[in-house]
Scaffold this motif. Structure first.
Motif, PDB file in Angstrom:
ATOM      1  N   GLU A 166       0.823  -1.202   0.000  1.00  0.00           N
ATOM      2  CA  GLU A 166       0.000   0.000   0.000  1.00  0.00           C
ATOM      3  C   GLU A 166       0.863   1.260   0.000  1.00  0.00           C
ATOM      4  N   ARG A 167       1.900   1.267   0.859  1.00  0.00           N
ATOM      5  CA  ARG A 167       2.788   2.425   0.909  1.00  0.00           C
ATOM      6  C   ARG A 167       3.531   2.597  -0.406  1.00  0.00           C
TER       7      ARG A 167
ATOM      8  N   THR B  35       1.334   4.357  -2.904  1.00  0.00           N
ATOM      9  CA  THR B  35       1.031   5.780  -2.697  1.00  0.00           C
ATOM     10  C   THR B  35       2.279   6.663  -2.748  1.00  0.00           C
ATOM     11  N   ALA B  36       3.458   6.033  -2.623  1.00  0.00           N
ATOM     12  CA  ALA B  36       4.680   6.834  -2.657  1.00  0.00           C
ATOM     13  C   ALA B  36       4.965   7.257  -4.095  1.00  0.00           C
TER      14      ALA B  36
ATOM     15  N   GLN C  53       9.313   1.257  10.201  1.00  0.00           N
ATOM     16  CA  GLN C  53       8.943   2.357   9.328  1.00  0.00           C
ATOM     17  C   GLN C  53       9.030   1.878   7.876  1.00  0.00           C
ATOM     18  N   VAL C  54       8.057   2.228   7.083  1.00  0.00           N
ATOM     19  CA  VAL C  54       8.183   1.963   5.647  1.00  0.00           C
ATOM     20  C   VAL C  54       8.930   3.138   5.042  1.00  0.00           C
ATOM     21  N   LYS C  55      10.023   2.834   4.394  1.00  0.00           N
ATOM     22  CA  LYS C  55      10.925   3.905   3.987  1.00  0.00           C
ATOM     23  C   LYS C  55      11.358   3.700   2.542  1.00  0.00           C
TER      24      LYS C  55
ATOM     25  N   VAL D 103      10.838   0.542  -1.717  1.00  0.00           N
ATOM     26  CA  VAL D 103      10.210   0.714  -0.412  1.00  0.00           C
ATOM     27  C   VAL D 103      10.464  -0.520   0.439  1.00  0.00           C
TER      28      VAL D 103
ATOM     29  N   ASP E 252       2.100   8.071  10.246  1.00  0.00           N
ATOM     30  CA  ASP E 252       1.949   7.370   8.969  1.00  0.00           C
ATOM     31  C   ASP E 252       3.216   6.592   8.680  1.00  0.00           C
ATOM     32  N   ASP E 253       3.087   5.566   7.939  1.00  0.00           N
ATOM     33  CA  ASP E 253       4.243   4.795   7.472  1.00  0.00           C
ATOM     34  C   ASP E 253       4.919   3.992   8.568  1.00  0.00           C
TER      35      ASP E 253
ATOM     36  N   SER F  67       8.173  10.714   0.419  1.00  0.00           N
ATOM     37  CA  SER F  67       8.222   9.995   1.696  1.00  0.00           C
ATOM     38  C   SER F  67       9.553  10.145   2.408  1.00  0.00           C
TER      39      SER F  67
END
Lengths: 461, 461
Positions: A32-33, A36-37, A112-114, A123, A194-195, A315
């Motif tokens: 999902e991240r 959207t990134a 953290q999604v980075k 990601v 978030d994230d 992000s």
């Protein structure tokens, strides 16, 4: 001592917990991240990087972040006695920190999604905090680093892990980062961001196997050790499989003061045998390297290139930036050869000199190959014949990324091979069998286990 | 664990044994060797040293031994943010080893009477073996090093102590030596050699107080720790005095895994605060330094000089030789401030950056002054006002020599001051109270306690 044992037990409980009611599906959360990134990464000439100058070295106009310099290297380790190469000099000590909290009695890790511009899969799960001093002192004027306050001195930190550990010593000179795990009491509220998401170690194991955990998080996770005390029994039913049960047991074996002292003596013996003499030199003083304004590269395409990268992202702390990156020749590989010996799972490690090592050598994977450093098959290290072991001996086979903040498309194949007990492995004198428990104790003392070996250890959690 | 405790008890028994039927009077033994040794030491111009060349650096024609190079230093520690200085580069790992043996049930240490050309008092007690790799590989074609075989790998060493520890980081770049104590079983015969004698720790304590034990032996002795277990009771009757009894007790206090982890975290906090960036440069590239063929010296006479020394001797591996030496500006001083706090004797240590430190900083004495590095009184470090404490607070006051193989007339005043419990000492953030037990544990892990602090610790045995 009892405290650290009980924490080690808590870590084990978390490792055996593969589903948590607390967290969204980790695969889905990441996907999902990713969707959207928005980001765009382009290679650009080094001389077009507005804030960077190249003269004797490559340097940021603020004088901060890092520099790329030349290094002249002499060593009696390996096939090449003398060479020069660019190297990243970044004396700041960065913080790699993970917050943990007991949720429903089980340790959960705040991940953290980075997005990192250098990564092939852009990601990944990262540590709660991953910040250089330049970062968190906001030299670039970016946003503050979330959760940083939990890791700074002067706060009431409940520290479970705190180690200064080395980074990639073929690419960095004397670089080290602070690896931390800090616990928050179960009833403390942590602001949601978030994230960020809470994952158990069991959930992280799956993400590790998929290559979804970034380098900085892997080196922190590698500091975790398990105890098997009290009424907690690990067997094929609770562990993921028989090999996992053996790996967990190995955390608790041959890790006494006497075992540690014997390993230290062996390491000092190796430091007497091998030499390393390095000298920082100007970029133009490197033999065999070419700089034409676009990139810095070896005349035969060996080792790696230093390139410019322009990045647009949403992000990260700063939306748009450009920076130098190190792009290795593809094909890096690290492998642990393991063997059950009289019921004890041990790993064959080697004492390895790398040009940027703080203290000459550290323990490395059984096999560690950077194709760029090999001219031809004569340069291949010992034991490479095991890389073609039958699939029945392969316990792990995954591709992991290196730090995507400095390295571009640096993917490393990770292999763990288990060789049958009745097979004798002939290895040179600088190789030694160790349990995971002994490696863990060495990691508590200083610069003894290199980042490549620690990355494999994280995958064995 | 029980083994190391019992050895620590054995060390304590030896420390409390001040007379041994086994050994000649140690004062007399030293005096006798002094009378029979013949040597002559003269300063000569550097350019007259036949086997040494000066160009970009000062180097031996064999390429071995050591070099003297320039070092450019930047740090935010102390009053001077940037300077350049000559530094000795000697990447070889030397062996400093003492043989011990139980004689009549008490550990005796095999000490060598050794002449070092740089020492003010030319003859001192040294470790059994004190050898650089160039030494014992006999690059200079000298005589073999006696007893060396007991310390080499591949032998059946019964190792009590084995540590890689730093040397003087203001004068050496990243230098470390291997500090070893090896035990010989009581019934093993050790060949007798001239100039060697067996001393108890109690006898060595007296020689230490007299300044008769050389630097290399002191750093090995500093690795010894005491336990107080079983039926051994230390009080004013068995210990030399009340302060000695407190020091012995301090070896056993606040040295748990939890204490060690807290100290490590504090040290990493300091490493985040202080910076150090060094770069090896050519001797001609140093600002403020003069080389006119005779010596290398600072234009204002600061720091130290690099001079040539011609030596004729009978009690060393080679009868006649000449070599460069570092001669510091006189007046070096190191001091420990101690305090009994709720019954626990603790020492105030400081985290100190020195240019040649392997990992940025190490724990140093409370006060460490090298007058050559101070321009005037504004450069004096904190707490110097305690140097004028009344005599009733002085627990040790002696002059100790630095390594006379590299340093000429480098004498350092050693002070130990005990401040009354009700006195509050105001110290900066990079100062911390530690027991001798905690310092001992840190020394087992790596480069955490500098050689100046270890020298003081040896005097506290």
């Amino acid at each position: 001592m009892s405290t650290s044992t009980s924490r080690a037990d808590d870590f084990l409980v978390s490792a055996l917990t593969t589903i948590s009611a607390e967290t969204e599906d980790p695969d889905f959360f990441l996907k999902e991240r990713f969707a959207t990134a928005s980001y765009r990464v382009d290679e650009v000439p080094l001389e077009s990087l507005t804030a960077w100058q190249v003269n004797d070295r490559l340097v940021h106009s603020s004088g901060r972040f890092f520099t790329v310099e030349g290094l002249s290297v002499r060593t009696n380790f390996g096939p090449t006695p003398q060479w020069s190469q660019p190297i990243i000099v970044q004396p700041d000590i960065g913080i790699l920190g993970i917050l943990v909290k007991k949720i429903n009695g089980v340790y959960h890790f705040l991940m953290q999604v980075k997005m990192e511009p250098g990564n092939t899969s852009l990601v990944q799960y990262a540590a709660t905090v991953q910040a250089t001093q330049s970062n968190y002192q906001r030299i670039h004027g970016g946003r503050p680093t979330p959760y940083l306050e939990y890791f700074l001195k002067g706060t009431r930190r409940r520290i479970l892990v705190d180690r200064l550990l080395s980074e990639h010593a073929s690419w960095y000179l004397h670089k080290r980062n602070r690896n931390m795990v800090v616990e928050i009491p179960p009833d403390d509220e942590v602001p949601e961001s978030d994230d960020f998401t809470w994952l158990t170690l069991g959930q992280l194991r799956r993400q590790l196997a998929l290559g979804n955990v970034n380098m900085n998080a892997r080196t922190v996770l590698a500091c975790i050790s398990y105890a098997v005390a009290g009424d907690l029994r690990v067997n094929r039913l609770t562990a993921a499989d028989e090999f996992h049960a053996q790996a967990i047991a190995s955390h608790n074996l041959e890790r006494s003061d006497v075992d540690l002292a014997a390993a230290m003596t062996w390491l000092i013996d190796q430091k007497e045998v091998f030499t390393l003499d390095v000298r920082r030199i100007g970029l133009p003083d490197m033999s065999e390297w070419i700089f034409d304004g676009g990139s810095i590269r070896h005349r035969d395409g060996r080792y790696f290139r230093i390139i410019g990268l322009s990045v647009e992202a949403t992000s990260r702390e700063v939306g748009t930036w450009s920076q130098p990156m190190l792009e290795p020749v593809p094909g890096n590989l690290v492998a642990f050869i393991c063997q059950r010996q009289s019921g004890v799972l041990r790993i064959l490690t080697q004492a390895m000199v790398q040009p940027g090592t703080t203290d000459r050598l550290e323990l490395a994977p059984t096999i560690q190959i950077a194709p760029g450093f090999c001219r031809d098959s004569r340069d291949l290290p010992p034991l490479v014949e095991y890389l073609t072991s039958p699939i029945s001996r392969v316990r792990l086979d995954s591709v992991q990324s290196e730090d995507g903040g400095r390295f571009h498309r640096a993917d490393t194949k990770h292999l763990v091979l288990e060789i049958p007990e009745d097979h004798h492995i002939e290895a040179p004198d600088n190789y030694r069998w160790m349990t995971l428990g002994l490696l863990g104790r060495l990691m508590r003392s200083g610069y003894y286990v290199n980042v490549e070996a620690r990355s494999l250890m994280a995958c064995l959690l």
